[in-house]
Design a protein around this motif. Structure first.
Motif, PDB file in Angstrom:
ATOM      1  N   ILE A 372       0.861  -1.182   0.000  1.00 25.54           N
ATOM      2  CA  ILE A 372       0.000   0.000   0.000  1.00 25.54           C
ATOM      3  C   ILE A 372       0.896   1.230   0.000  1.00 25.54           C
ATOM      4  O   ILE A 372       1.932   1.248   0.679  1.00 25.54           O
ATOM      5  CB  ILE A 372      -0.961  -0.007   1.216  1.00 25.54           C
ATOM      6  CG1 ILE A 372      -2.040   1.067   1.087  1.00 25.54           C
ATOM      7  CG2 ILE A 372      -0.197   0.143   2.526  1.00 25.54           C
ATOM      8  CD1 ILE A 372      -3.178   0.888   2.083  1.00 25.54           C
ATOM      9  N   GLU A 373       0.544   2.243  -0.794  1.00 25.33           N
ATOM     10  CA  GLU A 373       1.399   3.433  -0.850  1.00 25.33           C
ATOM     11  C   GLU A 373       0.593   4.639  -1.318  1.00 25.33           C
ATOM     12  O   GLU A 373      -0.122   4.584  -2.317  1.00 25.33           O
ATOM     13  CB  GLU A 373       2.582   3.195  -1.796  1.00 25.33           C
ATOM     14  CG  GLU A 373       3.611   4.320  -1.777  1.00 25.33           C
ATOM     15  CD  GLU A 373       4.889   3.944  -2.501  1.00 25.33           C
ATOM     16  OE1 GLU A 373       5.648   3.113  -1.959  1.00 25.33           O
ATOM     17  OE2 GLU A 373       5.122   4.448  -3.613  1.00 25.33           O
ATOM     18  N   TRP A 374       0.746   5.726  -0.563  1.00 26.44           N
ATOM     19  CA  TRP A 374       0.130   6.993  -0.958  1.00 26.44           C
ATOM     20  C   TRP A 374       0.843   7.568  -2.175  1.00 26.44           C
ATOM     21  O   TRP A 374       2.047   7.411  -2.326  1.00 26.44           O
ATOM     22  CB  TRP A 374       0.228   8.007   0.183  1.00 26.44           C
ATOM     23  CG  TRP A 374      -0.611   7.711   1.374  1.00 26.44           C
ATOM     24  CD1 TRP A 374      -0.204   7.128   2.544  1.00 26.44           C
ATOM     25  CD2 TRP A 374      -2.016   7.988   1.546  1.00 26.44           C
ATOM     26  NE1 TRP A 374      -1.248   7.020   3.428  1.00 26.44           N
ATOM     27  CE2 TRP A 374      -2.372   7.544   2.840  1.00 26.44           C
ATOM     28  CE3 TRP A 374      -2.982   8.566   0.730  1.00 26.44           C
ATOM     29  CZ2 TRP A 374      -3.677   7.670   3.331  1.00 26.44           C
ATOM     30  CZ3 TRP A 374      -4.279   8.687   1.216  1.00 26.44           C
ATOM     31  CH2 TRP A 374      -4.615   8.248   2.504  1.00 26.44           C
ATOM     32  N   SER A 375       0.090   8.259  -2.994  1.00 28.61           N
ATOM     33  CA  SER A 375       0.684   8.957  -4.132  1.00 28.61           C
ATOM     34  C   SER A 375       1.570  10.093  -3.636  1.00 28.61           C
ATOM     35  O   SER A 375       1.197  10.814  -2.706  1.00 28.61           O
ATOM     36  CB  SER A 375      -0.413   9.525  -5.040  1.00 28.61           C
ATOM     37  OG  SER A 375       0.125  10.471  -5.948  1.00 28.61           O
ATOM     38  N   PRO A 376       2.737  10.277  -4.251  1.00 30.15           N
ATOM     39  CA  PRO A 376       3.594  11.404  -3.867  1.00 30.15           C
ATOM     40  C   PRO A 376       3.142  12.721  -4.477  1.00 30.15           C
ATOM     41  O   PRO A 376       3.737  13.759  -4.197  1.00 30.15           O
ATOM     42  CB  PRO A 376       4.962  10.994  -4.420  1.00 30.15           C
ATOM     43  CG  PRO A 376       4.648  10.148  -5.608  1.00 30.15           C
ATOM     44  CD  PRO A 376       3.386   9.413  -5.265  1.00 30.15           C
ATOM     45  N   HIS A 377       2.088  12.688  -5.300  1.00 29.14           N
ATOM     46  CA  HIS A 377       1.652  13.897  -6.010  1.00 29.14           C
ATOM     47  C   HIS A 377       0.221  14.319  -5.685  1.00 29.14           C
ATOM     48  O   HIS A 377      -0.142  15.464  -5.912  1.00 29.14           O
ATOM     49  CB  HIS A 377       1.780  13.696  -7.523  1.00 29.14           C
ATOM     50  CG  HIS A 377       3.174  13.381  -7.963  1.00 29.14           C
ATOM     51  ND1 HIS A 377       3.551  12.137  -8.407  1.00 29.14           N
ATOM     52  CD2 HIS A 377       4.288  14.148  -7.995  1.00 29.14           C
ATOM     53  CE1 HIS A 377       4.845  12.151  -8.721  1.00 29.14           C
ATOM     54  NE2 HIS A 377       5.312  13.353  -8.468  1.00 29.14           N
ATOM     55  N   GLU A 378      -0.603  13.386  -5.174  1.00 30.00           N
ATOM     56  CA  GLU A 378      -1.989  13.684  -4.833  1.00 30.00           C
ATOM     57  C   GLU A 378      -2.268  13.164  -3.436  1.00 30.00           C
ATOM     58  O   GLU A 378      -2.201  11.958  -3.184  1.00 30.00           O
ATOM     59  CB  GLU A 378      -2.950  13.039  -5.843  1.00 30.00           C
ATOM     60  CG  GLU A 378      -2.847  13.584  -7.257  1.00 30.00           C
ATOM     61  CD  GLU A 378      -3.372  15.006  -7.371  1.00 30.00           C
ATOM     62  OE1 GLU A 378      -4.137  15.442  -6.478  1.00 30.00           O
ATOM     63  OE2 GLU A 378      -3.026  15.689  -8.352  1.00 30.00           O
ATOM     64  N   ALA A 379      -2.599  14.064  -2.514  1.00 31.24           N
ATOM     65  CA  ALA A 379      -2.727  13.701  -1.104  1.00 31.24           C
ATOM     66  C   ALA A 379      -3.855  12.716  -0.837  1.00 31.24           C
ATOM     67  O   ALA A 379      -3.811  11.979   0.158  1.00 31.24           O
ATOM     68  CB  ALA A 379      -2.930  14.956  -0.262  1.00 31.24           C
ATOM     69  N   SER A 380      -4.864  12.661  -1.701  1.00 29.68           N
ATOM     70  CA  SER A 380      -6.025  11.797  -1.457  1.00 29.68           C
ATOM     71  C   SER A 380      -5.954  10.472  -2.200  1.00 29.68           C
ATOM     72  O   SER A 380      -6.877   9.668  -2.113  1.00 29.68           O
ATOM     73  CB  SER A 380      -7.314  12.533  -1.855  1.00 29.68           C
ATOM     74  OG  SER A 380      -7.311  12.829  -3.251  1.00 29.68           O
ATOM     75  N   THR A 381      -4.867  10.229  -2.932  1.00 30.17           N
ATOM     76  CA  THR A 381      -4.785   9.048  -3.794  1.00 30.17           C
ATOM     77  C   THR A 381      -3.794   8.037  -3.238  1.00 30.17           C
ATOM     78  O   THR A 381      -2.708   8.404  -2.785  1.00 30.17           O
ATOM     79  CB  THR A 381      -4.358   9.460  -5.218  1.00 30.17           C
ATOM     80  OG1 THR A 381      -5.322  10.385  -5.747  1.00 30.17           O
ATOM     81  CG2 THR A 381      -4.273   8.261  -6.139  1.00 30.17           C
ATOM     82  N   LEU A 382      -4.165   6.758  -3.264  1.00 30.18           N
ATOM     83  CA  LEU A 382      -3.243   5.712  -2.865  1.00 30.18           C
ATOM     84  C   LEU A 382      -3.463   4.480  -3.727  1.00 30.18           C
ATOM     85  O   LEU A 382      -4.519   4.296  -4.334  1.00 30.18           O
ATOM     86  CB  LEU A 382      -3.380   5.362  -1.384  1.00 30.18           C
ATOM     87  CG  LEU A 382      -4.537   4.499  -0.905  1.00 30.18           C
ATOM     88  CD1 LEU A 382      -4.209   3.939   0.480  1.00 30.18           C
ATOM     89  CD2 LEU A 382      -5.834   5.306  -0.828  1.00 30.18           C
ATOM     90  N   ALA A 383      -2.426   3.645  -3.800  1.00 31.90           N
ATOM     91  CA  ALA A 383      -2.468   2.411  -4.580  1.00 31.90           C
ATOM     92  C   ALA A 383      -2.331   1.231  -3.629  1.00 31.90           C
ATOM     93  O   ALA A 383      -1.629   1.305  -2.619  1.00 31.90           O
ATOM     94  CB  ALA A 383      -1.361   2.395  -5.623  1.00 31.90           C
ATOM     95  N   VAL A 384      -2.998   0.129  -3.982  1.00 32.01           N
ATOM     96  CA  VAL A 384      -3.039  -1.055  -3.136  1.00 32.01           C
ATOM     97  C   VAL A 384      -2.844  -2.283  -4.018  1.00 32.01           C
ATOM     98  O   VAL A 384      -3.413  -2.369  -5.113  1.00 32.01           O
ATOM     99  CB  VAL A 384      -4.397  -1.168  -2.399  1.00 32.01           C
ATOM    100  CG1 VAL A 384      -4.446  -2.419  -1.539  1.00 32.01           C
ATOM    101  CG2 VAL A 384      -4.665   0.074  -1.557  1.00 32.01           C
ATOM    102  N   SER A 385      -2.044  -3.248  -3.563  1.00 33.93           N
ATOM    103  CA  SER A 385      -1.965  -4.528  -4.261  1.00 33.93           C
ATOM    104  C   SER A 385      -2.366  -5.635  -3.309  1.00 33.93           C
ATOM    105  O   SER A 385      -2.218  -5.523  -2.090  1.00 33.93           O
ATOM    106  CB  SER A 385      -0.550  -4.786  -4.797  1.00 33.93           C
ATOM    107  OG  SER A 385       0.383  -4.996  -3.745  1.00 33.93           O
ATOM    108  N   SER A 386      -2.876  -6.725  -3.897  1.00 31.09           N
ATOM    109  CA  SER A 386      -3.415  -7.811  -3.094  1.00 31.09           C
ATOM    110  C   SER A 386      -3.058  -9.158  -3.705  1.00 31.09           C
ATOM    111  O   SER A 386      -2.741  -9.264  -4.895  1.00 31.09           O
ATOM    112  CB  SER A 386      -4.939  -7.673  -2.987  1.00 31.09           C
ATOM    113  OG  SER A 386      -5.544  -8.831  -2.440  1.00 31.09           O
ATOM    114  N   SER A 387      -3.164 -10.201  -2.888  1.00 29.81           N
ATOM    115  CA  SER A 387      -2.947 -11.560  -3.369  1.00 29.81           C
ATOM    116  C   SER A 387      -4.056 -12.022  -4.298  1.00 29.81           C
ATOM    117  O   SER A 387      -3.975 -13.117  -4.858  1.00 29.81           O
ATOM    118  CB  SER A 387      -2.854 -12.529  -2.178  1.00 29.81           C
ATOM    119  OG  SER A 387      -1.717 -12.267  -1.397  1.00 29.81           O
ATOM    120  N   ASP A 388      -5.091 -11.217  -4.476  1.00 30.20           N
ATOM    121  CA  ASP A 388      -6.127 -11.549  -5.453  1.00 30.20           C
ATOM    122  C   ASP A 388      -5.729 -11.132  -6.870  1.00 30.20           C
ATOM    123  O   ASP A 388      -6.549 -11.150  -7.788  1.00 30.20           O
ATOM    124  CB  ASP A 388      -7.469 -10.914  -5.080  1.00 30.20           C
ATOM    125  CG  ASP A 388      -7.426  -9.385  -5.041  1.00 30.20           C
ATOM    126  OD1 ASP A 388      -6.437  -8.794  -5.502  1.00 30.20           O
ATOM    127  OD2 ASP A 388      -8.391  -8.773  -4.545  1.00 30.20           O
TER     128      ASP A 388
END
Length: 476
Positions: A372-388
């Motif tokens: 999981i990681e917040w975007s370094p350019h948009e304070a409200s955006t984050l990316a998530v990866s999963s075992s799915d």
């Protein structure tokens, strides 16, 4: 906890839409009813069906691998520009292999000529009588343009350094990106100076590496053997160059303080507060003595190195292992966490004293969250990866807007039905990689994400990720 572990097909979705094919040539038929939106993680493919890549969902999409699977990697900051928006792009990364029965290595690589194409968020249509064949043909043309216009295929250059044991996690220092720390399954944390390799890559001709099997021998700057077990948690301070924390599976955390450019003093007395494996560590983006940790014991702890070896605060964060955390560097009160049960949460740390600090909780993924990681350019955006096998992008500022949906339908002249059972904050779904392990945003290329999985790496730039940044390149 979930850890262990060509050019794969990718199924993806833009604005919550995917294409689905039953393998027959039905593209000549004009559908009488709006096509059903296939929902990742919800709908199952029927026999003979397969998901198709929709190139219009991406400004750029590329896949590569270095041979063995890589559990972890990091983006290396470079001097090519602080904010780069024009194609082609060049990136530098470090990674480490998970080789079974073979020598492991750290890979330092450069990828240049990363091509792409900026796309309109709302596609223009000249007629509402376009058939599926027209649409498919257009997408195919766009795919050809994405791969063939401008620079040809990306150029991959790799240098390898022998590493004792599998690389559980690797991180490059923000302030001195040639300095990297690796966690090995041998139980050792090592610090490396890869300046010679990065300089060689920077000066090399833009040609594909001829011999990627050559592995050089290099002595690490430091090799710490004080951990009682292997680990995965490690993080460099974004505020104090050289300051590092490392956590192991025996619930201990050690603090590293630099004493020179190439030496460190590691405190042999660990920080102890968790009752099970420490899974992830994150330094505060604003407080140089404060860091957070997550654990298999279902808690998140906040530590202040000035206050001794016990946590300043401990939070019951999830019902199962807390695999990963990310501290928002643009909104420093926000901490994101991902769990083994597939849920992830957002906490406002200003509300800790009030008890419940959770401001958002999502149950979209049904398998463990792996990154999981917040975007370094948009304070409200984050990316998530999963075992799915899904990489999802979320914008917490979004809410469902019926007027906006109606306007979108009018512009596209299509029947667009957003699934009502999907969160409106879900911005993008990327698929096609198997056993996703880690993702990172590129801090100097807005909108670019890189991910690693059992079958290799992807570089992706979704076309619906916008950043309010200057269009021109910024000098480093």
């Amino acid at each position: 906890m979930v850890r262990s572990l060509k050019n794969p097909k990718k199924a993806k979705r833009k604005n919550k839409g995917s294409k689905k094919s039953d393998g027959s040539s039905s593209s000549n038929a004009i559908p009488s009813m709006p096509a059903k939106v296939w929902q990742p993680g919800v709908d199952a493919l029927e026999e003979g069906e397969e998901l198709q890549c929709d190139p219009s969902a991406y400004n750029s999409l590329h896949a590569f691998h270095i041979g063995w699977p890589c559990l972890s990697f990091d983006v290396v900051r470079d001097s090519l520009g602080l904010v780069r928006t024009e194609f082609p792009h060049t990136i530098y990364c470090v990674t480490g292999t998970q080789a079974n029965g073979a020598p492991n290595s750290i890979g330092i690589f450069k990828i240049s000529n990363i091509s792409g194409k900026r796309r309109e968020l709302v596609p223009t249509k000249t007629s509402n009588a376009d058939t599926d064949m027209d649409s498919d043909s257009s997408d195919s043309d766009e795919d050809d343009e994405l791969e063939n216009d401008g620079p040809k295929a990306p150029v991959f250059q790799l240098r390898k350094v022998l590493h004792e044991g599998c690389v559980n996690r690797i991180r490059a220092m923000t302030q001195k990106p040639h300095i990297c720390a690796s966690w090995g399954d041998t139980g050792h944390v090592q610090i490396w100076d890869f300046s010679s390799h990065l300089n060689a890559l920077a000066e090399s001709e833009a040609t594909i590496s001829k011999d990627t099997n050559t592995v050089s021998q290099q002595t690490p700057l430091v090799k710490f053997t004080g951990h009682k077990d292997e680990g995965y948690a490690i993080d460099w301070s974004p505020l104090v160059p050289g300051r590092l924390v490392s956590g192991d599976c025996k619930n201990s955390i050690h603090l590293w303080e630099p004493t020179s450019d190439s030496t460190w003093n590691v405190d042999n007395k660990p920080f102890v507060g968790h009752t099970a494996s420490v899974e992830d560590l994150q330094w505060s983006p604003t407080e140089p003595f404060v860091f957070a940790s997550s654990s298999v014991d279902t808690t998140i702890a906040i530590w202040d190195t000035r206050l001794g070896k016990s946590p300043a605060a401990s939070i019951k964060a999830h019902n199962t292992d807390v695999n990963v955390i990310s501290w928002n560097r643009l909104a420093s009160c926000m901490l994101a966490s991902g769990s083994d049960d597939g849920t992830f949460s957002i906490r406002d740390l200003r509300m800790l004293k009030e008890g419940d600090s959770v401001v958002a909780h999502f149950e979209y993924h049904k398998h463990p969250i792996t990154s999981i990681e917040w975007s370094p350019h948009e304070a409200s955006t984050l990316a998530v990866s999963s075992s799915d096998n899904q990489l999802t992008i979320w914008d917490l500022s979004l809410e469902r807007d019926e007027e906006e949906e109606a306007e979108f339908k009018a512009k596209t002249q299509e029947e667009v039905h957003a699934p009502t059972d999907l969160p409106p904050q879900l911005l993008f779904v990327h698929q096609g990689q198997k056993d996703l392990k880690e993702l990172h945003w590129h801090t100097q290329i807005p909108g670019m994400l890189i991910s690693t999985a059992a079958d290799g790496f992807n570089i992706l730039m979704p076309s619906n990720i916008e950043s309010n940044l200057p269009a021109a390149n910024a000098a480093a």
